[in-house]
Design an enzyme around this catalytic site. Sequence first.
Site, PDB file in Angstrom:
ATOM      1  CB  SER A 147      -0.988   0.038   1.390  1.00 42.18           C
ATOM      2  OG  SER A 147      -1.972   0.955   1.246  1.00 42.18           O
ATOM      3  CG  ASP A 212      -7.472  -2.584  -3.083  1.00 39.40           C
ATOM      4  OD1 ASP A 212      -8.163  -1.705  -2.391  1.00 39.40           O
ATOM      5  OD2 ASP A 212      -6.536  -2.770  -2.867  1.00 39.40           O
ATOM      6  CG  HIS A 241      -6.141  -1.739   0.333  1.00 42.04           C
ATOM      7  ND1 HIS A 241      -5.374  -1.594  -0.640  1.00 42.04           N
ATOM      8  CD2 HIS A 241      -5.481  -1.132   1.592  1.00 42.04           C
ATOM      9  CE1 HIS A 241      -4.551  -0.768  -0.295  1.00 42.04           C
ATOM     10  NE2 HIS A 241      -4.394  -0.367   1.032  1.00 42.04           N
TER      11      HIS A 241
END
Length: 384
Positions: A147, A212, A241
Amino acid sequence: MGSATSSMASKFAFYPPDPPTYRITSDETTKKPALSNVLRRENVDVLKLCTKRGNQIVAVFINNPSATLTVLYSHGNAADLGQIFNIFSELSAHLDVNLMGYDYSGYGQSSGKPSEQDTYADIEAVYKCLGEKYGVKDENLILYGQSVGSGPTLELAIRVPRLRAVILHSAILSGIRVMYPVKRSYWFDIYKNIDKVPLVNCPVLVIHGTADEVVDYSHGKKLWELCKEKYEPLWVIGGHHCDLELYPEYLRHLTKFISAIQKLPPSQDIILESEQISADLSESGGDVKGISFRSSTDQSEKSSSRLINEHRDKSRTSVDGKEKPRASSDRKERARRSIDKQSKTRNSTDQTDKPRRSFDRFGDMVRSVGLCNVDCFKQTATTV
């Protein structure tokens, strides 16, 4: 200008757990620093590192005696070491690697406040520690960015010429692109990974969930398309995610990637091989100059790079059990078939949206901690 960018980054990119999930304590026997909520182990070092921006960050190094490769892991935006240490430990064991993880400035027990530039200074301090304290060479180092962690990961990757590999997990194209589908990079944007990933000169694995809800699946696809050295990506069908570790294919694909990387010669050997290929071609009448693996600016360099890539493909064949062509059209077809195959397999067992169950201990561990604030980027879309 720099301070404005850093300020914007802080507003929508960083959500350190508050309060931190751990404290720094002293081991009663060894007097070494330890994490308060983590079982003490002899193969784990807890470190405090100073960055060039004046902060002191906390890092952990997990030593695997049988490992030849080391992973430098940059975590997501809503976790700290207290939450994810056990996942680090499991990855080190499953992948047979040493692993260094760290908290960004302002996270956990690291001092300062989080910002884009501070994360760059943070990962640089950790990288230097790996070389100076543990003797980790660049050609044995794999950078892993999850991320927001993809930002510092790619910043370091473009500055270290002989990395072994890079892994991008639910990565972002850039900060602004998470919220708005802009077509170009702006000066006030942060973590402009879209501009950096084409400059990475080592194999890159991209992992992204197709469902996601925080960083759209298109981010992963675009990053993969822009890579110089593409490895077969992992598109987790139905993955979100923060739950990709729960799917069996996550650990399976990572293991296959690490095995493939171990079969490849270090990048410095590839550069020497490239020069030898060029010399052989010259002796046979070819007008080819000495190049490195990273060069591809003229036709002769492309020819040598192609030969080196074929050498890499043979190594991958020995691991994967089948040939993987590198032609661009074949890559797209292979990626499509991979998605179709995963979809059919999951449909056959009626588990399209169900998380992994086979690695129960690993899966339960991931489920027990919240690794991301689902609204980590979307909350401030109206304020930027």
